[in-house]
Design a protein around this motif. Structure first.
Motif, PDB file in Angstrom:
ATOM      1  N   UNK A   1       0.825  -1.256   0.063  1.00 19.45           N
ATOM      2  CA  UNK A   1       0.009  -0.053   0.146  1.00 19.45           C
ATOM      3  C   UNK A   1       0.841   1.217  -0.112  1.00 19.45           C
ATOM      4  N   UNK A   2       0.553   2.156  -0.939  1.00 21.23           N
ATOM      5  CA  UNK A   2       1.050   3.524  -0.731  1.00 21.23           C
ATOM      6  C   UNK A   2       0.620   4.382   0.397  1.00 21.23           C
ATOM      7  N   UNK A   3       1.219   4.934   1.059  1.00 22.62           N
ATOM      8  CA  UNK A   3       0.730   5.642   2.164  1.00 22.62           C
ATOM      9  C   UNK A   3       0.861   7.174   2.357  1.00 22.62           C
TER      10      UNK A   3
ATOM     11  N   UNK B   1       7.159   1.509   7.958  1.00 22.92           N
ATOM     12  CA  UNK B   1       6.675   0.244   6.845  1.00 22.92           C
ATOM     13  C   UNK B   1       6.330  -1.007   7.538  1.00 22.92           C
ATOM     14  N   UNK B   2       5.224  -1.629   7.147  1.00 21.14           N
ATOM     15  CA  UNK B   2       4.610  -2.754   7.733  1.00 21.14           C
ATOM     16  C   UNK B   2       4.683  -3.855   6.505  1.00 21.14           C
TER      17      UNK B   2
ATOM     18  N   UNK C   1      -3.020  11.170  10.959  1.00 15.80           N
ATOM     19  CA  UNK C   1      -3.977  10.658  10.199  1.00 15.80           C
ATOM     20  C   UNK C   1      -3.035   9.887   8.879  1.00 15.80           C
ATOM     21  N   UNK C   2      -3.348   8.476   8.627  1.00 14.69           N
ATOM     22  CA  UNK C   2      -2.733   7.760   7.744  1.00 14.69           C
ATOM     23  C   UNK C   2      -3.475   7.296   6.826  1.00 14.69           C
ATOM     24  N   UNK C   3      -3.300   7.558   5.489  1.00 18.40           N
ATOM     25  CA  UNK C   3      -3.977   6.785   4.549  1.00 18.40           C
ATOM     26  C   UNK C   3      -3.206   5.597   3.930  1.00 18.40           C
ATOM     27  N   UNK C   4      -3.859   4.402   3.945  1.00 21.48           N
ATOM     28  CA  UNK C   4      -3.047   3.054   3.285  1.00 21.48           C
ATOM     29  C   UNK C   4      -2.625   2.404   4.443  1.00 21.48           C
ATOM     30  N   UNK C   5      -2.835   2.792   5.661  1.00 26.26           N
ATOM     31  CA  UNK C   5      -2.335   2.014   6.916  1.00 26.26           C
ATOM     32  C   UNK C   5      -3.551   1.009   7.352  1.00 26.26           C
ATOM     33  N   UNK C   6      -3.488   0.292   8.416  1.00 28.28           N
ATOM     34  CA  UNK C   6      -4.536  -0.527   8.960  1.00 28.28           C
ATOM     35  C   UNK C   6      -4.751  -0.430  10.375  1.00 28.28           C
ATOM     36  N   UNK C   7      -5.735  -0.624  10.962  1.00 26.45           N
ATOM     37  CA  UNK C   7      -6.028  -0.502  12.220  1.00 26.45           C
ATOM     38  C   UNK C   7      -5.117  -1.275  13.109  1.00 26.45           C
ATOM     39  N   UNK C   8      -4.422  -0.623  14.297  1.00 29.06           N
ATOM     40  CA  UNK C   8      -3.444  -1.171  14.978  1.00 29.06           C
ATOM     41  C   UNK C   8      -2.090  -0.914  14.456  1.00 29.06           C
TER      42      UNK C   8
ATOM     43  N   UNK D   1       2.516  -4.829   4.929  1.00 27.45           N
ATOM     44  CA  UNK D   1       1.656  -4.633   3.935  1.00 27.45           C
ATOM     45  C   UNK D   1       1.446  -3.099   3.466  1.00 27.45           C
ATOM     46  N   UNK D   2       2.254  -2.170   4.024  1.00 26.47           N
ATOM     47  CA  UNK D   2       2.265  -1.016   3.455  1.00 26.47           C
ATOM     48  C   UNK D   2       3.564  -0.405   3.686  1.00 26.47           C
ATOM     49  N   UNK D   3       3.822   0.753   2.752  1.00 27.14           N
ATOM     50  CA  UNK D   3       5.244   1.490   2.591  1.00 27.14           C
ATOM     51  C   UNK D   3       5.385   2.774   3.646  1.00 27.14           C
ATOM     52  N   UNK D   4       6.302   3.098   4.114  1.00 31.62           N
ATOM     53  CA  UNK D   4       6.574   3.974   5.085  1.00 31.62           C
ATOM     54  C   UNK D   4       6.050   5.266   4.381  1.00 31.62           C
TER      55      UNK D   4
END
Length: 484
Positions: free
Chosen positions: A177-179, A250-251, A200-207, A253-256
């Motif tokens: 995911x781009x964030x 970064x996670x 506020x982060x777009x592209x991230x996930x809860x937790x 599933x998602x970029x930093x």
């Protein structure tokens, strides 16, 4: 049996835009989609073409898989009984179609299947229909592994037999995911205050974690909630300028990503003031007693409000020496709770002090006074008015304290004719309550009078926004004994 694959890449994101720091936003739709097809033939002259609308979808995208079965010359009439589409478990089934029409499907963790009757879906080598199309639509789930080629395939059964190709493809590769991260923080604070820093982060996930920094120093971590927001409670320990930013690491599933810097200016904590009310001795009904409050640190400005049992007596500016005084003329005997409350000022806290003052009754041979307040006939904002208080008997001396509400306007001595005057320049239009409080002197008791005046604006507009109010009016008092 032969295979061939065709891949078409539609426009991608410019490497220059990414390098320049633009946010890459992942969204639904086919813009930037990478469709791909693979084709093979069975031993029964059936050609199968399998097409995936987007082999590099992002989380939340919709993907359509089409399986076309075509009977070639040399084959025989074939009746298709069922078609099964095999997919990664992270693709969530949405719908199915047969030959462009919606059709019910059975599903499992990694497949969706449509079933027909034994004569429902024929394909013929010469006459129509020579082909059938089986379409399956999925939504890309958040649980898809990233940047890994995942197998897809299909299977079917027919009147001449069938087969299953679990890994025939095309493969699906879900990118990270781009964030983007934004930070909200107050522009100004004070030492000792607590504020909520909100990322506020777009592209991230809860937790998912978000780290909060002052410059290059990490000050804390918070987790994203179901709305993509992480909140961190911050209390600065020193005054100065802080450069706050939020960083989303970064996670799997998602970029930093990281926010822009938000500057926060923290001012020093307020200086704690103290207020001391001087002892009041010898208080007597009808006679003046000076209420004196000393505020530290001196030179703080502000005002002191004097109250008697919670009822306002006067609001007095604090002098440069930290002292505020008020000439109080009690009207009843007994214990009075006198309080002095400092308002506070810029950078200085408020404070207060109180004391119980015993007021003696007036001597029976004292003389009652009478005070009559007079104000010019046309009170007007910005125009000086003469306030006059006439005290009877007129030769007792003493002073008159003039007040606007509970704010002291000024103090004037009573002359030998019993008159005290003061020049007053109204600052605000509207109704005002003006009081003249005679202090009493010797064996003459104090008294007071009050007038309600309506202060008008300067003709033609004047002060306070140029209103069109009255030029001013007043309703008089007739004087009262022993104060108000």
């Amino acid at each position: 049996m032969s295979d061939r694959k065709v891949r078409r890449v539609v426009s991608g994101v410019s490497a220059l835009a990414v390098a320049a720091g633009f946010t890459v936003v992942a969204g639904s739709g086919v813009a930037g989609a990478a469709p791909e097809s693979t084709t093979w033939e069975t031993t029964n002259k059936t050609k199968i073409t399998r097409t995936i609308s987007n082999t590099t979808p992002v989380e939340g995208d919709t993907v359509t898989v089409t399986n076309k079965l075509y009977q070639q010359f040399g084959g025989v009439v074939t009746y298709i009984y069922w078609v099964r589409d095999i997919h990664p478990p992270c693709l969530k089934f949405q719908s199915a179609k047969v030959d462009g029409k919606s059709y019910g499907a059975s599903t499992g963790a990694d497949y969706a299947q449509v079933d027909g009757s034994i004569i429902q879906w024929p394909i013929r080598p010469i006459a129509n229909p020579r082909s059938r199309t089986f379409e399956f639509t999925y939504k890309v789930g958040a649980d898809c592994e990233r940047d890994i080629a995942m197998n897809t395939g299909m299977g079917y059964n027919a009147s001449i037999g069938g087969n299953t190709w679990s890994t025939k493809g095309p493969k699906i590769n879900v990118p990270y995911n781009s964030t983007s991260t934004t930070l909200t923080a107050p522009a100004n604070m004070q030492v000792g205050d607590s504020a909520v820093l909100e990322a506020t982060v777009t592209g991230g996930a809860q937790g998912d974690n978000v780290d909060f920094y002052d410059g290059g120093v990490k000050i804390g971590t918070a987790q994203l909630n179901d709305k993509g927001v992480a909140k961190f409670h911050w209390t600065p320990g020193a005054f100065g300028r802080y450069s706050m930013n939020a960083r989303f690491p970064a996670t799997p599933r998602a970029l930093a990503s990281f926010s822009t810097v938000v500057d926060v200016t923290v001012s020093p904590a307020d200086t704690v003031s103290s207020t001391v009310l001087a002892p009041v001795v010898g208080a007597q009904v009808g006679q003046a007693s000076v209420l004196r409050a000393t505020v530290a640190p001196a030179g703080s400005g502000g005002t002191v409000e004097f109250t008697d049992g919670g009822e306002a007596l006067a609001n007095v500016p604090v002098g440069a020496d930290g002292v505020a005084t008020y000439t109080w003329v009690p009207s009843t005997a007994g214990d009075h709770t006198i309080a002095a409350t400092f308002s506070g000022s810029a950078g200085v806290t408020g404070s207060s002090d109180s004391a119980t003052v015993n007021v003696a009754a007036a001597p029976v041979d004292n003389i009652d006074s009478r005070t009559v307040l007079t104000i010019g006939p046309i009170p007007t904002v910005g125009v000086a008015q003469t306030i006059t208080a006439d005290v009877t008997p007129g030769d007792a001396g003493g002073t008159v304290t003039f007040k606007d509400g509970d704010a002291v306007i000024g103090i004037s001595s009573v002359d030998s004719s019993g008159r005290a005057t003061l020049e007053w320049t109204p600052a605000h239009e509207g109704q005002r309550n003006i009081t003249a409080q005679y202090s009493g002197a010797g064996n003459v008791n104090g008294s007071a009078d009050e007038i309600t005046v309506v202060v008008g604006t300067v003709p033609g507009g004047g002060d306070n926004g140029g209103g069109t109010g009255s030029a001013g009016s007043l309703s008089g008092g007739t004087g009262s004994l022993f104060g108000s």
